[in-house]
Motif scaffolding. Sequence first.
Motif, PDB file in Angstrom:
ATOM      1  N   TYR A 164      25.492 -16.699  17.935  1.00  0.00           N
ATOM      2  CA  TYR A 164      25.216 -17.714  18.802  1.00  0.00           C
ATOM      3  C   TYR A 164      23.803 -18.461  18.543  1.00  0.00           C
ATOM      4  O   TYR A 164      23.017 -17.657  18.517  1.00  0.00           O
ATOM      5  CB  TYR A 164      25.239 -18.124  20.387  1.00  0.00           C
ATOM      6  CG  TYR A 164      24.960 -18.399  21.483  1.00  0.00           C
ATOM      7  CD1 TYR A 164      26.173 -19.580  21.797  1.00  0.00           C
ATOM      8  CD2 TYR A 164      23.809 -18.334  22.249  1.00  0.00           C
ATOM      9  CE1 TYR A 164      25.566 -20.327  22.393  1.00  0.00           C
ATOM     10  CE2 TYR A 164      23.691 -19.784  23.145  1.00  0.00           C
ATOM     11  CZ  TYR A 164      24.281 -20.572  23.203  1.00  0.00           C
ATOM     12  OH  TYR A 164      24.471 -21.573  24.400  1.00  0.00           O
ATOM     13  N   TRP A 217      28.613 -15.264  23.616  1.00  0.00           N
ATOM     14  CA  TRP A 217      28.662 -16.704  23.475  1.00  0.00           C
ATOM     15  C   TRP A 217      28.436 -17.310  25.001  1.00  0.00           C
ATOM     16  O   TRP A 217      27.426 -16.395  25.702  1.00  0.00           O
ATOM     17  CB  TRP A 217      30.385 -16.909  24.260  1.00  0.00           C
ATOM     18  CG  TRP A 217      30.707 -18.513  25.062  1.00  0.00           C
ATOM     19  CD1 TRP A 217      31.086 -18.892  24.223  1.00  0.00           C
ATOM     20  CD2 TRP A 217      30.615 -18.866  26.209  1.00  0.00           C
ATOM     21  NE1 TRP A 217      31.857 -20.396  24.998  1.00  0.00           N
ATOM     22  CE2 TRP A 217      30.866 -20.389  26.406  1.00  0.00           C
ATOM     23  CE3 TRP A 217      29.752 -18.117  27.151  1.00  0.00           C
ATOM     24  CZ2 TRP A 217      31.206 -20.597  27.018  1.00  0.00           C
ATOM     25  CZ3 TRP A 217      30.320 -19.191  28.673  1.00  0.00           C
ATOM     26  CH2 TRP A 217      30.448 -20.442  28.698  1.00  0.00           C
ATOM     27  N   THR A 232      35.239  -9.331  22.788  1.00  0.00           N
ATOM     28  CA  THR A 232      34.719 -10.772  22.463  1.00  0.00           C
ATOM     29  C   THR A 232      34.398 -11.130  23.981  1.00  0.00           C
ATOM     30  O   THR A 232      35.266 -11.253  24.985  1.00  0.00           O
ATOM     31  CB  THR A 232      36.277 -11.339  22.029  1.00  0.00           C
ATOM     32  OG1 THR A 232      35.390 -12.751  21.569  1.00  0.00           O
ATOM     33  CG2 THR A 232      37.151 -10.773  22.737  1.00  0.00           C
ATOM     34  N   TRP A 285      34.155 -15.097  26.198  1.00  0.00           N
ATOM     35  CA  TRP A 285      34.095 -15.991  26.028  1.00  0.00           C
ATOM     36  C   TRP A 285      34.357 -17.117  27.475  1.00  0.00           C
ATOM     37  O   TRP A 285      34.490 -16.313  28.282  1.00  0.00           O
ATOM     38  CB  TRP A 285      34.957 -17.046  25.455  1.00  0.00           C
ATOM     39  CG  TRP A 285      35.168 -18.517  24.848  1.00  0.00           C
ATOM     40  CD1 TRP A 285      34.672 -19.507  24.708  1.00  0.00           C
ATOM     41  CD2 TRP A 285      36.510 -19.974  26.471  1.00  0.00           C
ATOM     42  NE1 TRP A 285      35.177 -20.666  24.576  1.00  0.00           N
ATOM     43  CE2 TRP A 285      35.837 -20.446  26.362  1.00  0.00           C
ATOM     44  CE3 TRP A 285      36.843 -18.555  27.124  1.00  0.00           C
ATOM     45  CZ2 TRP A 285      36.704 -22.150  26.950  1.00  0.00           C
ATOM     46  CZ3 TRP A 285      37.724 -20.659  28.099  1.00  0.00           C
ATOM     47  CH2 TRP A 285      37.357 -21.806  27.798  1.00  0.00           C
ATOM     48  N   THR A 287      33.812 -20.940  30.799  1.00  0.00           N
ATOM     49  CA  THR A 287      33.579 -22.794  30.285  1.00  0.00           C
ATOM     50  C   THR A 287      32.451 -22.399  31.438  1.00  0.00           C
ATOM     51  O   THR A 287      31.224 -23.332  31.333  1.00  0.00           O
ATOM     52  CB  THR A 287      34.698 -23.429  31.518  1.00  0.00           C
ATOM     53  OG1 THR A 287      34.786 -22.458  32.263  1.00  0.00           O
ATOM     54  CG2 THR A 287      36.255 -22.770  30.825  1.00  0.00           C
ATOM     55  N   ASP A 343      40.278 -12.267  20.141  1.00  0.00           N
ATOM     56  CA  ASP A 343      38.974 -13.403  20.004  1.00  0.00           C
ATOM     57  C   ASP A 343      39.272 -13.952  21.196  1.00  0.00           C
ATOM     58  O   ASP A 343      39.961 -13.562  21.122  1.00  0.00           O
ATOM     59  CB  ASP A 343      39.379 -13.868  18.767  1.00  0.00           C
ATOM     60  CG  ASP A 343      38.386 -15.146  18.035  1.00  0.00           C
ATOM     61  OD1 ASP A 343      37.212 -15.368  19.266  1.00  0.00           O
ATOM     62  OD2 ASP A 343      38.337 -16.452  17.480  1.00  0.00           O
ATOM     63  N   THR A 390      39.673 -18.076  23.296  1.00  0.00           N
ATOM     64  CA  THR A 390      38.303 -19.137  22.764  1.00  0.00           C
ATOM     65  C   THR A 390      38.698 -20.248  23.975  1.00  0.00           C
ATOM     66  O   THR A 390      40.505 -20.168  24.623  1.00  0.00           O
ATOM     67  CB  THR A 390      38.639 -20.037  21.815  1.00  0.00           C
ATOM     68  OG1 THR A 390      37.924 -21.462  21.448  1.00  0.00           O
ATOM     69  CG2 THR A 390      40.164 -20.442  21.667  1.00  0.00           C
ATOM     70  N   TRP A 394      39.428 -20.878  17.133  1.00  0.00           N
ATOM     71  CA  TRP A 394      38.750 -21.657  18.339  1.00  0.00           C
ATOM     72  C   TRP A 394      39.572 -23.352  18.920  1.00  0.00           C
ATOM     73  O   TRP A 394      39.946 -23.870  17.963  1.00  0.00           O
ATOM     74  CB  TRP A 394      37.698 -22.579  17.107  1.00  0.00           C
ATOM     75  CG  TRP A 394      36.606 -23.134  17.796  1.00  0.00           C
ATOM     76  CD1 TRP A 394      36.664 -24.379  17.582  1.00  0.00           C
ATOM     77  CD2 TRP A 394      34.979 -22.194  18.638  1.00  0.00           C
ATOM     78  NE1 TRP A 394      35.828 -24.648  18.586  1.00  0.00           N
ATOM     79  CE2 TRP A 394      34.656 -23.598  19.122  1.00  0.00           C
ATOM     80  CE3 TRP A 394      35.046 -21.646  18.909  1.00  0.00           C
ATOM     81  CZ2 TRP A 394      33.940 -22.768  20.188  1.00  0.00           C
ATOM     82  CZ3 TRP A 394      34.171 -21.280  19.994  1.00  0.00           C
ATOM     83  CH2 TRP A 394      33.651 -21.832  20.965  1.00  0.00           C
ATOM     84  N   ALA A 434      43.960 -26.799  17.958  1.00  0.00           N
ATOM     85  CA  ALA A 434      43.177 -25.599  17.621  1.00  0.00           C
ATOM     86  C   ALA A 434      43.715 -25.361  16.398  1.00  0.00           C
ATOM     87  O   ALA A 434      44.402 -25.089  15.957  1.00  0.00           O
ATOM     88  CB  ALA A 434      43.227 -24.371  18.719  1.00  0.00           C
ATOM     89  N   ASP A 442      36.395 -16.564  10.884  1.00  0.00           N
ATOM     90  CA  ASP A 442      36.075 -16.763  11.440  1.00  0.00           C
ATOM     91  C   ASP A 442      36.115 -18.529  11.680  1.00  0.00           C
ATOM     92  O   ASP A 442      36.101 -19.244  10.654  1.00  0.00           O
ATOM     93  CB  ASP A 442      34.008 -16.200  12.578  1.00  0.00           C
ATOM     94  CG  ASP A 442      34.802 -16.980  13.678  1.00  0.00           C
ATOM     95  OD1 ASP A 442      35.166 -17.180  14.365  1.00  0.00           O
ATOM     96  OD2 ASP A 442      32.487 -16.918  14.215  1.00  0.00           O
ATOM     97  N   TRP A 488      35.106 -22.331  13.901  1.00  0.00           N
ATOM     98  CA  TRP A 488      34.238 -23.033  14.767  1.00  0.00           C
ATOM     99  C   TRP A 488      34.814 -24.503  14.041  1.00  0.00           C
ATOM    100  O   TRP A 488      34.179 -24.822  13.041  1.00  0.00           O
ATOM    101  CB  TRP A 488      32.803 -22.758  15.575  1.00  0.00           C
ATOM    102  CG  TRP A 488      31.858 -23.397  15.826  1.00  0.00           C
ATOM    103  CD1 TRP A 488      32.122 -22.951  17.539  1.00  0.00           C
ATOM    104  CD2 TRP A 488      31.621 -24.858  15.498  1.00  0.00           C
ATOM    105  NE1 TRP A 488      31.048 -23.788  17.433  1.00  0.00           N
ATOM    106  CE2 TRP A 488      31.060 -24.805  16.599  1.00  0.00           C
ATOM    107  CE3 TRP A 488      31.202 -25.326  14.855  1.00  0.00           C
ATOM    108  CZ2 TRP A 488      30.365 -26.144  17.389  1.00  0.00           C
ATOM    109  CZ3 TRP A 488      31.018 -26.151  14.549  1.00  0.00           C
ATOM    110  CH2 TRP A 488      30.265 -26.801  15.562  1.00  0.00           C
ATOM    111  N   TRP A 529      29.029 -20.484  14.745  1.00  0.00           N
ATOM    112  CA  TRP A 529      28.470 -21.103  15.496  1.00  0.00           C
ATOM    113  C   TRP A 529      28.340 -22.200  15.069  1.00  0.00           C
ATOM    114  O   TRP A 529      27.212 -22.422  14.340  1.00  0.00           O
ATOM    115  CB  TRP A 529      27.635 -19.848  16.681  1.00  0.00           C
ATOM    116  CG  TRP A 529      27.750 -20.238  17.579  1.00  0.00           C
ATOM    117  CD1 TRP A 529      26.716 -22.092  18.046  1.00  0.00           C
ATOM    118  CD2 TRP A 529      28.286 -20.688  18.906  1.00  0.00           C
ATOM    119  NE1 TRP A 529      27.033 -21.588  19.310  1.00  0.00           N
ATOM    120  CE2 TRP A 529      27.933 -21.267  20.237  1.00  0.00           C
ATOM    121  CE3 TRP A 529      30.214 -20.288  19.338  1.00  0.00           C
ATOM    122  CZ2 TRP A 529      28.834 -21.362  20.908  1.00  0.00           C
ATOM    123  CZ3 TRP A 529      30.493 -20.248  20.209  1.00  0.00           C
ATOM    124  CH2 TRP A 529      29.871 -20.849  21.568  1.00  0.00           C
TER     125      TRP A 529
END
Length: 772
Positions: free
Chosen positions: A492, A536, A581, A583, A585, A629, A631, A678, A685, A715, A717, A752
């Motif tokens: 990150y 994250w 994992t 994630w 907001t 994962d 997202t 992602w 997505a 991965d 992003w 990332w």
Amino acid sequence: MGNTHVQLLSSFLLLAVAVGCGGDSVNAPGTATLAITTSTSGVEPDPDGYIVQIDAGAEQAIQTAGTLQVPDVATGDHTVLLAGMASNCTVQGDNPRAVSLASGQTASIDFSVTCTATTGGVQVTAATSGPSPDADGYTVTVDGTDRGVLGVSAALSIAGLTPGDHVVGLGGVAGNCQVGGNNPRTISVTAGANLDLPFTVTCSTPAPGSGTLRIQTTTTGPDPDPNGYTFALDGGPTQSIGVSASTSLSNTSAGAHTVELSSLASNCAVQGENPRAVTVQGGTTADVSFAIVCAATTGTIRVSVSTSGAPIDPDGYGVKVDDRSRRTLGTSGATTVAAPAGDHTVELTGVAPNCQVAEGRARPVTVEVGAVRQVSFAVTCTATTGAIQVSVTSSGSSPDLDGYIVDLDDGGARKPIDANGTTTLTGVAAGGHTVTLIAVALNCTVPEGAEQFVTVPAGGTVEARFAVVCSPTGDAWTAVSLPTGFRGSAIYGTSATDIFVSGVYEGSSDGLILHYDGQTWSEQFRTNQVLLGGLWGSAATNVFAAGHPTGGSLSPGLVLRYDGSGWSDMGPQGEFDHFLTVWGTSPSDLFVGGWFDAIPSTGLIRHYDGTAWSPLTGHPFGANGEITDLTGVSPTEVYALGSSADEGASRTYGIARYDGTAWTPSFAAAAQQLNGVWAVGANDAFAVANAGYIFRYDGAAWNPMLSPTGNNLTDVWGNSGTNVYAVGDGGILHYDGSSWSFSSSEPGRRVWGTDSEVFVLTDTAVLRKSGT
């Protein structure tokens, strides 16, 4: 961040193995050396050594106890055949023997050969009694041939006798001595055995004035007696004498005597009188001679062979008459075998499987006395193998500089080939085969497929052509080296001077978080027996890490928060929680995923609302499941990538969507292993998988995208639908809204980014690119 529980464990186990084994490296594609060693035990070893063949290639000689170094053998799987052994010698174990060669390696194959006896022997002993034993001992004859002198009380060993009946007798017994029992005697010899044959001799005092009687035989004619003769003095006990030999009887009394020659074969006759009179005078030697003429009883079989085609039999053939091996014969030539008059069968033996004998291998023949009968064999050999000629043409920019590798039947054989070159695979069995072009650079593809099926004709060559297209490697990336021995698992960053990486040092079980300030890496957090696999953040002072215990520890999974000054544990304290994992907001809207360690384990998702943690159930990743994962774009649009497996079934991967209230299945991809997801916007997505698969979600379905690589992707992003990066074994890919292309050929683990920079975690560095 798209790393699975299985992937994490595999990665760190591989690291541990590398450390434990000294970090052995993999050799570059090329050739290898094959060391072939033979050892021979037993009796009667092969007199002329053996023959070695690699993949039915050229023959090479090797001693019965020696080593043959064969350099420049193509990497891959091969077969090695040891041939040319004598009929009494056998290879122990598989023959041919399989071996797999790696580039630069010296591989060894040991053949152990055991040879058994083809002949036997006899030990003849004499035990003599009486006052005047024979002064010069006795003559031993076997089948009419003198085999040495036997002392009056001694032993004589005779070896090399073929199995079957033989006639052994004593001769030269003095006139005052007498052999007890039959003389000669018939014995039966067995291969590998040594018989004892004792004779007893009794001697008396010789008469005064004795002399010596010398007896001689001379035999002529095409078929002499095979067993020799016997003679008797004055009708007394018999003694042996060869077909053309001489023996002396000492201590023979003076006066008139008769000598009779007997045990002649039916085709042999004594010329002149038999018995024959002779007078011995005291102190002198008297001679009596027999001339024997033997008529023919056999004829001759002349066996000839001619061989055509290829590859021919490597060690020639054998000739068998009436089930008895008589001669060896090359692939072209002739030999003669004597045989009695009458009907016989002649067979050609030792014919290689790829060779056929016209009119059969066995022939009848009638032999007449004194005549020569011709038996001819015509052998035709056909190839059982062929060849594949592989050619490659490469086009486009940034071609693969070190070429490729041609793989036959998934590892059956491998051979390097230039980017624009040709190579030939030889010794390939006739029939269908799969040819694959591997070791293709990450920025190169084979549009028409890197795998072709060909049918190899026996004795012929088939072609396989590949066209490779290489694209430019693209963007410039700046590398920041990781500390030596450190392997990262998640990344990150907010800028070039603020990068976080979680991972572990090789050989250690401590989970770490490192920070890069634009100049150096520093250790911010360390914990024992925990793998930190997810990172994250929403800002430089709000960074979160997720991890799970290892090594059988019952500690709860970790959720850590960095507030700008240090890391602290903020996660739920469930003893069996394992997190992979994280994630969110915001710091008050956080999701973590992993698995709940039970029997069976189940997929686990927990949500943090700024005050407390609560489980989110109803997702499709149940029995033996895990979430790898997470997202999303808002609290009401979250995507979870996970997998599950019913007992005995293969693992199923998929993506579930959360609307703030409930989870619904969004994408199931049983045929692919999904690794990363992602979201870049509402109902927009991307997901990546093994074998280079890339999918895009449009709000209704996950649709496959055209990918420039067939290598695994781990991965993904992006910050918009026109600026997305995917990483993995296939390098670094970039999507500009219309197509995917290579941004770098460097393999990546995690990715990332921000609005202005992208960070890619590799095995040894962090790659950074500005101006996203």
